[in-house]
Design an enzyme around this catalytic site. Structure first.
Site: not given
Ligand code: PLP
Length: 356
Positions: A99, A166, A190
């Site tokens: 990511w 992030d 999440k």
């Protein structure tokens, strides 16, 4: 059979949050209409947006001068939106996995982007430490929890520049020193809500520093000005976020979430370290994620991979397969995972060990 959802995302949410969402979809606040069929600008929905934004600030103790946005596009769109809005001359990225790399790739389209540190040399099984951070960076981008590799920063870094985080997979699982960040963002699917909404916490006075033309929808100022209602926001996921934030607050907030996360992680890592069949994949103990717990079979038992997965699945453990880049198993233990769930997985590992 009781099921325990260890999936990495979309993933477990508190049952009562799901039930409240289901009820709002059927009949929102007794108005005789579904939340999915009312205008986002109606007097019924506006309080949902207002309270959800206010609760993000309250639960994370966000200082004055920040705005909270709920947009579409996922964390992946933020990889573009961040440099479009913040990269004036030079950005730095800490490369801690897939990511982070994807975020860095997009930044390169906007200007000078440097990799300040990386753990790619050992398949991201540790977090880089004691690296130099140039002081002329517009921002340092960090991925605070690496969902795939199971590494996590348990404390915000001390660096001489502003950070962008992030926090897709660890938001609301620990207190964060928001004042160190110009922007914190993540896909909500999440620890916040269902898929479909992205949360962004952005420092207002950093906006507008870049000279480039930013497309309207990518410009944070558009959304700040319109209170996240420039276009139609994802109303149902925002409602779920609101219910989840109310739940987090009722549990005792992020401090309580952190305590619970540590309890779950201690239990499961304790078993991984004890059990003769398994070992954890993260090399450095302090980097072990509380959210995504990755482990593999020891070499002499490696042929049992599919069998253990089947064994665990048959006992109600859902989603414990590791990401293809790491292999083995990954038990994701987000806020809604109970200690009872982790104990069930530990029991399952012990039962399997006895067979071998
Ligand atoms: N960043 C991290 C740390 C992630 O775990 C993920 C997805 O799992 C993403 C970014 C991408 O999120 P999205 O699917 O919302 O674009």
């Amino acid at each position: 059979m009781k099921k325990y959802n260890f999936g990495a995302g979309p993933c477990i949410l508190p049952r009562e949050v799901i039930e409240k969402t289901a009820s709002a979809i059927l009949d929102f606040n007794g108005i005789g209409l579904s939340i999915a069929e009312i205008s986002h600008r109606s007097k019924d929905f506006q309080p949902v947006m207002d309270e959800a934004q206010a609760l993000v600030k309250e639960v994370l103790d966000v200082p004055e001068g920040y705005s909270v946005l709920f947009l579409g596009g996922g964390a992946s769109l933020q990889f573009t939106q961040i440099p479009a809005n913040f990269l004036v001359k030079k950005a730095g990225y800490v490369n801690t996995g897939v990511w982070a790399k994807k975020a860095m790739k997009e930044a390169k389209l906007y200007g000078e982007t440097i990799e300040v540190a990386s753990s790619a040399d050992d398949n991201y099984t540790y977090l880089p430490k004691n690296f130099d951070v140039p002081t002329d960076l517009d921002y340092l981008h960090v991925t605070t929890n690496n969902t795939i590799y199971g590494t996590e920063l348990h404390k915000d870094l001390d660096v001489p520049v502003r950070m962008i985080g992030d926090m897709s997979s660890d938001i609301f699982s620990r207190p964060v020193d928001v004042s160190k960040y110009d922007c914190i963002y993540g896909g909500a699917q999440k620890n916040l809500s269902m898929a479909g909404v992205t949360f962004i916490i952005v420092k207002d006075d950093v906006l507008g520093r870049v000279e480039r033309e930013i497309p309207t929808m990518l410009d944070y100022r558009t959304h700040v000005k319109k209170g996240s209602m420039f276009n139609t926001p994802p109303v149902v996921p925002i409602y779920t976020a609101l219910e989840n934030l109310r739940w987090i607050k009722a549990q005792g907030g992020v401090k309580a979430m952190e305590k619970l996360a540590k309890e779950r992680a201690d239990l499961l890592y304790g078993e991984i370290d004890r059990n003769k069949l398994f070992h954890g994949t993260v090399k450095c103990e302090e980097d072990r994620s509380y959210m995504n717990i990755c482990f593999v079979l020891n070499d002499e038992y490696s042929e049992l991979q599919d069998d253990f997965f089947k064994f665990a699945t048959e006992r109600g453990m859902v989603g414990v397969k590791g990401h293809r880049d790491v292999g083995g198993f990954r038990a994701s233990c987000y806020n809604a995972m109970t200690v009872e769930g982790v104990k069930a997985l530990v029991d399952c590992m012990q039962e399997y060990e006895k067979k071998h």
